[in-house]
Each structure stands twice: as C-alpha cells, then as structure tokens.
Design an enzyme around this catalytic site. Structure first.
Site: not given
Lengths: 239, 239
Positions: A48-50, A83-86, A125, A164, A194
């Site tokens: 999980d990126r977050t 995926c923005n967080t990635a 996120t 999710k 996101c």
C-alpha cells in the site's frame, strides 16, 4: 505491434480497469484492429502506497520496478501508472526502465491550466497531499488550491478504502459529500487526484463534466496523444 | 506473485475490459492486495477471427501465439482467452505454450448443465456457429439448441460489429430484438457465446440474470476457481 503502451496497474485494480475502459471509449477506433495496443499489469501485491509513506510501511518500489521491467521486456514502448500516490517514486521508476514514462500529475495540470479556472478543489489520498504533488503544482501556476479540512480528509480516505473493499455505494456517499463541501468553499472545479475517485464519482462527473478534472482521464488522453505521435495517426476523440 | 493469470485479449478490447471488470467484481477481495493478479494483453492487431474462418482471411494464429508466449514469459501460470471464436484454434494455442489454458466453451457449458434447462438459445458469431462449438456441446448433452434464423443472425453480426465500432446504442437495439425472438421461439435461457454480447446486453442481463448464461462470466468464475486452488484461498462470491 508498434506503439505498445504498458500499464503498471493494480493500485488498485478498479482504477486500472477504469483506465482501460477510458482507453477504449476515448479512442475513435472503428474496429478491433484500430484500438490502442495495451499490456496491462494488474498484479496487486504491491504494498500500500499510502501506508508506506504515512505509516512507515514497506516500500512498494521493488514490486513496482519488477512489474515495470516485465512490461518493458514484453515490448512496451511507453508506460503509464494509474496511481497518483505511486508517483512519489516516479524518478526512481523512470531510472529503472528504458522506455518513456508519462506523468499523471503533469497530464492533469495541463488540463487544469487549459480550463482557465482559478479556485481549484483537490480530492486525493493523505499521502498524495502529504507529498504536496498537486498543491505545489497548482500554486506554482498562480492558482488557489482548496483541500478538505481534517475531518473531511478522513472521509475521503474512508471512501477510497471502501471502494477498494468493494463497497461502492458507501464510497460514493462519502465522497459526494466532500466534493459538495469543496464547491461550497468556492472551488470552481475539482481535481480528482487519486485514480479511485473518478470511479467513485462517476455519476457526479457525468452530470457535470466541466466541474471535474480527473487524473485517469488526463493520463489516458496523454497516452493516446503519445500513441498518435508514435504511429502518425489521429485517434483521440475531441470531447 | 503466485497464481498470475494471463489474459490473451484484444478480441475485441471491450470484451477484454468486460472480463477484467468481472474479475474485480466477482471476487470477494477486501483490499487491493487480495485481488487476483492479472496480466492482460489487449493488443488488437490480431486478424479478425470471423473473417479468417468465413472469408478466407489471414489466420490470427501467429499473432495469438506471439502474445500468448509473451504472457507466459512474463510469468503467467494460467491463460484465459476472452473470445469464443478464437477457440477454433484452442488446440494449437494449447500446444504453443507450457501453462494451463482454460476453455471458455467448457466453462460455459458447465453452467448450462447446472441450470437444468432444456431449451437453450444461442447468440454467437457466424464463425462460432459455423464451427458448431456450442451447438455440438449443447446437443451432446441431450439439450435442444435454438439459433436465430438467417436474417436474425445477420442482425447479430451487425450488432457485434456496431459495438466494435463504438456504436453501443445501435448494437443494443439490434441484439435485444434477437434475444426476444429466441425467447419467443421457446428458449428458456440464452447462451451468450460471444464475449461482445454480454457487453451489448448488459442491461437486459441485469434485469433478468437467470435467463442468460454468458461466456465471459463463466470464464471468469473458472479463472477464480483455478486461482483459489493455486493459492489455497476462497475468493469467489456466491451469486
């Protein structure tokens, strides 16, 4: 096939499927053979990126590099990451492969600037906000960025994890409330920063398309433009 | 990741996206990481399957073998092919790779038998009908197969190509008429033996789910069962 676009997905699978659907519907293809060639990795065991950024969880970078390289080895000439967080690890990912990587934040900001609006709401996120990915890019262009307040942002995260976990109705109710709060505070449009959020807000976006700029759609349009240049043929529908 | 399922898709892209969506929604995954790992090839320059079989067009087999081998090399342990007509070359495809290939016709017929119905309507491409894929399998089980008449079958093909060309509304109107004609002739349920047809008839299926058995859904359920056996964990939602 020339111009194969690799998709480093699975973060999450629903956002990856949304990107795939948009590659199909945004292209003006008249037969199977005219569609854009895609190779989609939806291998979701990427940490999980977050959690990696906010709770010192395990880094997703090793798995992301592994799956990126598989796409390259299988013939991808350009890679998109829905995926923005990635994108926190974008520089490292770019260094780990030899093909072009399109950046979702840059693609989205291009569309924000083209809109001519000044007051820009942001749904993303915790980790994307923490990194400042969008705020910095928005403010660097002299625009004002409006984010949810603290309890509102907790609802945004709860909504994303509800999707999710397969609870789309609950996800939607929570996210629509936060979008309404941003508009009430003066946002002229909202950036969906996101890739789960356009899935959650699909109906709201359909009802008022000019009030949202969504990162998945912006990335798909950038991907289609890359493909058009690569093969010398126009495909992107003007919407 | 253990249990990677490869998808030899792009025949057409909309049917491949439908399969991807069904892998997500049919799984009882509670987080990104619990979803089934997929590697999806949607490289659509594979020659038209119906044209190859009915109009002496170029064979799609070389491209299919190429993309199948790329999936295997990238780590796929099992392959599904969301295109019924492509199953004409199933034996050759199975011989060209070293991993398990699930058969869409076998997966669909299992569900037909489990329904207990006797009068089975069939919507499929000319080529799938010409090959007798479904008729033979249905009749071998002592059931009666009801196909569209000649002008009706022409409408079925026109509908499928309308979807491939992006005209979903026209595709739907034509296909719903042919489904109604099969029910009027006594069909108790209709097998959607072409992966474009569940995309076209999505609303009709939602309204009356027990009247249709669709090959994409059957293939996804077979894929999820394969994955459960591979990793020793239950995921398939009982619907």
């Amino acid at each position: 096939m020339k111009g194969l676009i690799g998709v480093l997905g699975g973060m999450g699978p629903a956002a990856t499927a949304d990107l795939f659907n948009k590659f199909i519907t945004f292209s003006n293809a008249r037969s199977d053979q005219q569609h854009i060639p895609l190779l989609i990795s939806s291998i979701p065991d990427i940490p999980d990126r977050t959690a990696a950024l906010m709770q010192s969880g395990r880094s997703p970078l090793p798995e992301m590099c592994d799956y990126l390289q598989r796409l390259e080895q299988a013939g991808a000439e350009c890679i998109v990451i829905p995926c923005n967080t990635a994108h926190f690890w974008f520089k490292e990912l770019r260094q780990s492969c030899h093909v072009e990587l399109l950046n979702i934040v840059e693609a989205t900001l291009e569309e924000v600037c083209a809109s001519g609006q000044q007051q820009i709401g942001l749904l993303a996120t915790d980790a994307t906000l923490y990194m400042g990915l969008y705020q910095q890019a928005i403010e660097a262009r002299g625009l004002c960025c409006i984010r949810p307040d603290k309890p509102g942002q907790e609802q945004v995260m709860a909504s994303i994890y509800a999707l999710k976990a397969g609870d789309a109705a609950r996800a939607r109710a929570m996210m629509e409330q936060q979008a309404a709060a941003l508009f009430a505070r003066g946002a002229q449009l909202i950036v969906l920063g996101c890739t789960e959020v356009p899935v959650i807000l699909a109906e709201a976006m359909q009802a008022q398309p000019t009030r949202y700029i969504e990162s998945t759609g912006a990335l798909v349009r950038a991907g289609i433009r890359w493909y058009e240049q690569r093969v010398g043929r126009e495909l992107l529908l003007t919407q």
